[in-house]
Motif scaffolding. Structure first.
Motif, PDB file in Angstrom:
ATOM      1  N   PHE A 197       0.851  -1.201   0.000  1.00 20.94           N
ATOM      2  CA  PHE A 197       0.000   0.000   0.000  1.00 20.94           C
ATOM      3  C   PHE A 197       0.878   1.240   0.000  1.00 20.94           C
ATOM      4  O   PHE A 197       1.897   1.285   0.685  1.00 20.94           O
ATOM      5  CB  PHE A 197      -0.905   0.002   1.238  1.00 20.94           C
ATOM      6  N   GLU A 250       0.611   5.556   0.192  1.00 21.01           N
ATOM      7  CA  GLU A 250      -0.182   6.759   0.383  1.00 21.01           C
ATOM      8  C   GLU A 250       0.619   7.885  -0.251  1.00 21.01           C
ATOM      9  O   GLU A 250       1.676   8.262   0.265  1.00 21.01           O
ATOM     10  CB  GLU A 250      -0.393   7.000   1.874  1.00 21.01           C
ATOM     11  N   THR A 286       3.607   7.696   2.436  1.00 18.70           N
ATOM     12  CA  THR A 286       4.006   6.549   3.242  1.00 18.70           C
ATOM     13  C   THR A 286       3.988   5.290   2.388  1.00 18.70           C
ATOM     14  O   THR A 286       3.207   5.164   1.436  1.00 18.70           O
ATOM     15  CB  THR A 286       3.078   6.327   4.458  1.00 18.70           C
ATOM     16  N   GLU A 345       3.712   1.210   2.801  1.00 19.09           N
ATOM     17  CA  GLU A 345       3.385   0.108   3.717  1.00 19.09           C
ATOM     18  C   GLU A 345       3.874  -1.201   3.111  1.00 19.09           C
ATOM     19  O   GLU A 345       3.580  -1.524   1.964  1.00 19.09           O
ATOM     20  CB  GLU A 345       1.864  -0.011   3.909  1.00 19.09           C
ATOM     21  N   THR A 346       4.605  -1.971   3.916  1.00 19.47           N
ATOM     22  CA  THR A 346       4.913  -3.344   3.542  1.00 19.47           C
ATOM     23  C   THR A 346       4.132  -4.246   4.486  1.00 19.47           C
ATOM     24  O   THR A 346       3.444  -3.762   5.390  1.00 19.47           O
ATOM     25  CB  THR A 346       6.413  -3.636   3.665  1.00 19.47           C
ATOM     26  N   VAL A 348       5.688   0.178   8.217  1.00 15.87           N
ATOM     27  CA  VAL A 348       5.330   1.371   7.457  1.00 15.87           C
ATOM     28  C   VAL A 348       6.536   2.300   7.459  1.00 15.87           C
ATOM     29  O   VAL A 348       7.207   2.464   8.472  1.00 15.87           O
ATOM     30  CB  VAL A 348       4.066   2.046   8.029  1.00 15.87           C
TER      31      VAL A 348
END
Lengths: 124, 371
Positions: free
Chosen positions: A39, A41, A57, A59-60, A64
């Motif tokens: 994800f 952002e 940001t 996300e793994t 984050v």
């Protein structure tokens, strides 16, 4: 492996300067270190970003991480494909995995490295 | 990472591209190829995990069964040799010291499998409370544990030359049962258990044989799509399966009723440590519940994120990740009992995201085959 026409930051972003605009992404080293990105952002068009400040940001599965802007300017667009296919960053960090296009207001090229210097930093 | 404990397979992991991380004092593989690829291998085919960091304690003696039963919340009074139960270990206040697997190997021989992070605590808890008719041995250091998980796990075992003469026994192995085998020079305890929500096995053996087992399984499973998998995929798999994890859903501040494992508490089995407190909590009303939450997008509510109802904090996320199977964020959360059916939001670094309360597991459980 690392394109010669890009500039690299200490925070593992790359910048491609195209006239008055800059395309920003993260390096293959960063993508491998992070692992599977699930994800992102990213900023919206029109948003102002400042050099050294968070741009978005990442996300793994496990963590984050902040994405830092290597320059100041106004966001033209974020890569629309990444909202559904963030794995493109892992698969092709310098191509389909680009993240943000910015209209450059201020860019200090002394803060950035060429491919050889970046390679020395991360590969030793 | 110089002071970390190693398993018999740590060198193999390092030589084969694993990203090693510290976990419970051990150097353990987080991932090899990538968490998502390894997760998918287990859901679609199969994977092997080195989980040798887990602690194995042996309780033996004429009173072993009664003594173990007095310490745990589940009931092993009638557990037949060759079977296992999942249980909580509670203190006098009914709070969770650890979650365990308990195997009956014989009528007077029980194996307790504890979390690596709780090994010292669980060992001394047992040592200080076992009566004279039972003795305790910590076999963790000389025992390796390899988990083979996924719908093609049995195919891998069928293709493993060393096991050929025992294939029938393996095929007959029911969920939560185990069989001791001697495969040439390799003694093996083969157990139909796991932590992924898929059909699978856990293989206990002397550490000296671990590398042979690992390499033989990978060779036997090559045509089945078997992959070595790390703790990263183990965590996303268990979360999709809705399984609790110590340090997340479970710790010494919650009871089994509050942490989603109330079904392992057998209040009617007779006295056990924590029973009075657990009975009292059940009668007074269980104040908090562990619930499953689905996010609508790819964002992730991680451990510690606040859970809100109409702007007021009602609980906290205990585990959260991205579900590779469902392609959206999933979480387990501990909330006040009143909020367990309300409209909830989670606070993800200052941004509120709507969440939907779901009935766990997030992904259908296939431990007994296709459902």
């Amino acid at each position: 492996m690392r394109p010669d026409d890009l500039k690299y930051s200490r925070e593992h972003e790359w910048v491609r300067i195209e006239g008055g605009e800059a395309v920003i992404g993260i390096t293959d080293f960063a993508a491998d270190e992070l692992g599977d990105i699930v994800f992102l952002e990213l900023p919206e068009a029109g948003q102002m970003v400042l050099a050294g400040e968070p741009l978005g940001t990442i996300e793994t599965v496990k963590a984050v991480e902040e994405l830092y802007s290597p320059l100041s300017g106004e966001v033209i667009e974020s890569n629309p494909d990444l909202s559904e296919q963030p794995e493109k960053v892992n698969a092709d960090p310098y191509g389909d995995g680009w993240m943000v296009r910015v209209r450059i207001a201020e860019l200090d090229e002394n803060e950035l490295m060429d491919a050889a210097a970046y390679g020395e930093m991360v590969d030793g | 990472m110089t002071n970390l404990q190693r398993t018999a397979l740590t060198a193999w992991h390092a030589e084969n591209g694993a990203k090693l991380v510290e976990f419970a004092g051990y150097s353990m593989p987080l991932q090899y190829e990538g968490v998502v690829a390894e997760h998918r291998a287990v859901r679609r085919a199969c994977g092997v995990f080195d989980v040798s960091h887990m602690a194995e304690l042996r309780v033996t003696g004429s009173d072993a069964r009664a003594e173990v039963n007095r310490l745990i919340t589940n009931d092993v009074s009638k557990l037949e040799p060759g079977h296992a139960v999942y249980t909580a270990l509670c203190n006098d206040a009914g709070m969770v010291l650890d979650d365990l697997l308990v195997y009956a190997l014989a009528d007077d021989d029980f194996m307790i499998v504890a979390n690596a992070c709780n090994r010292a605590k669980v060992t001394s808890w047992f040592a200080e409370r076992l009566g004279t008719g039972a003795s305790l041995r910590d076999e963790s250091d000389e025992t390796a544990l390899v988990a083979l998980q996924g719908p093609r796990s049995l195919d891998v075992l069928r293709a493993w030359p060393r096991l050929l003469s025992s294939t029938r026994a393996v095929e007959a192995l029911e969920y939560y049962s185990c069989q001791r085998l001697q495969l040439d020079d390799m003694p093996l305890l083969l157990s139909r258990t796991g932590y992924t929500g898929e059909w699978g096995y856990e293989l206990y053996l002397p550490a000296a044989h671990a590398l042979a087992l690992w390499e033989e399984l990978l060779a036997a499973g090559a045509s089945c799509g078997l992959k070595p998998c790390g703790l990263g995929a183990r965590d996303t798999l268990r979360l999709e399966a809705g399984f609790s994890l110590y340090g997340h859903e479970l710790d010494e501040d919650v009871t089994p009723f509050e942490s989603g494992i109330g079904w392992v508490v057998r209040l009617r089995k007779g006295d056990f440590i924590g029973r009075d407190a657990l009975l009292a909590q059940k009668e007074a009303g269980i104040p908090r519940r562990t619930i499953a939450l689905g996010l609508s997008g790819r964002n992730i509510a991680r451990q510690g994120a606040r859970v809100l109802h109409e702007g007021a904090a009602v609980g906290v996320v205990t585990s959260g990740s991205f579900s590779p199977t469902l392609q959206h964020g999933i979480a387990l959360a501990r909330v006040s009992d009143r909020a367990a059916e309300a409209r909830l939001q989670v606070d993800i670094r200052g941004k509120l995201a709507d969440v939907e309360i779901q009935k766990p597991p997030f992904v259908p459980n296939r431990t007994r085959g296709e459902s």
